[in-house]
Design an enzyme around this catalytic site. Structure first.
Site, short mmCIF file in Angstrom:
data_model
loop_
_atom_site.label_atom_id
_atom_site.label_comp_id
_atom_site.label_asym_id
_atom_site.label_seq_id
_atom_site.Cartn_x
_atom_site.Cartn_y
_atom_site.Cartn_z
N ASP A 1 -1.21 7.59 -2.54
CA ASP A 1 -1.42 6.66 -1.40
C ASP A 1 -0.15 6.98 -0.49
OD1 ASP A 1 -2.27 4.55 0.02
OD2 ASP A 1 -0.99 3.00 -1.25
N ILE B 1 -6.20 -1.91 -2.13
CA ILE B 1 -5.71 -3.25 -2.71
C ILE B 1 -4.27 -3.03 -3.73
CG2 ILE B 1 -6.31 -5.20 -4.35
CD1 ILE B 1 -7.94 -5.29 -2.05
N ASP C 1 -0.08 10.97 5.08
CA ASP C 1 0.20 9.93 6.05
C ASP C 1 1.34 10.43 7.16
OD1 ASP C 1 1.14 7.62 7.58
OD2 ASP C 1 1.29 6.49 5.79
N THR D 1 -1.13 -5.79 -3.21
CA THR D 1 -0.54 -6.86 -3.52
C THR D 1 -1.36 -7.91 -4.20
OG1 THR D 1 0.34 -6.39 -1.12
CG2 THR D 1 0.63 -9.13 -1.95
N HIS E 1 -0.06 -4.24 5.41
CA HIS E 1 0.32 -4.20 4.05
C HIS E 1 0.93 -5.65 3.74
CE1 HIS E 1 0.22 0.57 4.27
NE2 HIS E 1 -0.69 0.06 3.54
N HIS F 1 -6.85 -0.14 5.05
CA HIS F 1 -5.67 -0.39 3.94
C HIS F 1 -5.20 -1.92 4.26
CE1 HIS F 1 -3.90 3.77 2.87
NE2 HIS F 1 -5.06 3.93 3.63
P1 13P Z 1 -2.07 -4.65 0.35
O1 13P Z 1 -0.79 -4.28 -0.80
O2 13P Z 1 -1.83 -5.14 1.30
O3 13P Z 1 -3.18 -4.77 -0.78
O4 13P Z 1 -2.31 -2.91 0.63
C1 13P Z 1 -2.63 -2.20 -0.36
C2 13P Z 1 -2.66 -0.59 0.41
O5 13P Z 1 -3.00 -0.50 1.62
C3 13P Z 1 -2.27 0.54 -0.44
O6 13P Z 1 -2.22 1.84 0.54
#
Ligand code: 13P
Length: 293
Positions: free
Chosen positions: A85, A230, A106, A232, A178, A207
């Site tokens: 990621d 996902i 990225d 957080t 994020h 994201h």
């Molecule tokens: P969140 O932590 O907001 O769920 O985002 C996760 C994410 O986009 C990982 O690339």
């Protein structure tokens, strides 16, 4: 061994107007929790590490080996993708060498020309080994494990140019952030999503999936979003369940201080979060996506 790249799974989701959850892992418990949820629901899963989480756990080779060994030890039979990621150029190359099935390069903080050239290089390296590639256009607002974005909306022409490099799916900034969304957040930019979907005709990635109202995510899925990231949401669920355990004094009862006991409520909470989100994004049971296998 059910390890696969993400290309066919995400393409099948795009075609079928549903979405595959991509859940970040931070350690062994996280990995087990996500895999347990996927196996129970019989759905394919993308399990991903940020650069920060990979560093925390001991590097890309460690993460690849740990996830693959956990898949085997748990007798997981659903397709599992090990994905990087938000990798920078070096991280993407390291993850490819370490045997990840899928990488995100990225390049949002580079000049567009540089982002484009490096995306092409990563596509060449990855595809030669059957590894899928995600790229990013625009940027995701907020901060994740040290990767910071201002939240610029994706430019449609740039998206078209990146899509033509042969990437398998594209992350696009459409007002998503994020981490937790502020109270004054204006919501997803559906006009831009529509323009992007019309222009690139390829699976798009949302994201910052935690905390976006369900109806906005579901509408976005009808407009080309096929992978939802996902992190957080699982962190919050883990923290809440662990806090409740400690606040109830359970760590002071019997052998409640044993880490295997202390981490269990949080681990179960991640599995529950996985199952809940997977349900409403419509990820399909494995038998319903035979073309993806
Ligand atoms: P969140 O932590 O907001 O769920 O985002 C996760 C994410 O986009 C990982 O690339």
């Amino acid at each position: 061994m059910p390890l696969v790249n993400a290309a066919e799974l995400v393409k099948a989701a795009h075609k079928g107007h549903y979405c595959i959850g991509a859940f970040n892992t931070n350690n062994l418990e996280w990995t087990r929790a996500i895999l347990a949820g996927a196996q129970e629901l019989n759905v394919p899963v993308i399990i991903q590490t940020s650069m920060g989480a990979a560093k925390y756990m001991g590097g890309y080779e460690f993460c690849q080996t740990m996830i693959e060994a956990t898949v085997k030890a748990m007798g997981i039979t659903v397709p599992v993708v090990i994905h990087l990621d938000h990798g920078n150029y070096e991280a993407a190359k390291e993850a490819i060498a370490a045997g990840y099935n899928s990488v995100m390069f990225d390049g949002h903080d580079l000049d567009f020309e540089d982002n484009l050239e490096k995306t092409k290089e990563i596509v060449k390296l990855a595809h030669a080994k059957g590894i899928s590639v995600e790229a990013e256009v625009g940027s995701i607002g907020g901060e994740e494990d040290g990767v910071v974005g201002e939240g610029e909306l994706a430019d449609v022409e740039e998206a078209k140019t990146l899509a033509a490099t042969g990437i398998d799916f594209l992350a696009a900034g459409i007002g998503n952030i994020h981490g937790q969304y502020p109270d004054n957040w204006k919501g997803l930019h559906f006009d831009r999503l529509q323009e992007l979907n019309d222009a690139v005709k390829m699976p798009l990635v949302l994201h910052g999936g935690s905390g976006i109202p369900q109806e906005q995510v579901q509408k976005a899925i009808t407009m080309g979003i096929s992978k939802l990231n996902i992190n957080t949401e699982c962190q919050l669920a883990f923290a809440k369940a662990t806090r409740e355990y400690i606040e109830a004094g359970k760590d002071q009862q019997g052998k409640g201080f044993d880490p295997r006991k202390m981490l269990k409520p949080g681990t179960d909470a991640i599995t529950d979060t996985f199952k809940e989100i997977t349900g409403w994004i419509g990820n399909k049971p494995v038998k319903m996506v035979p073309e993806a296998l």
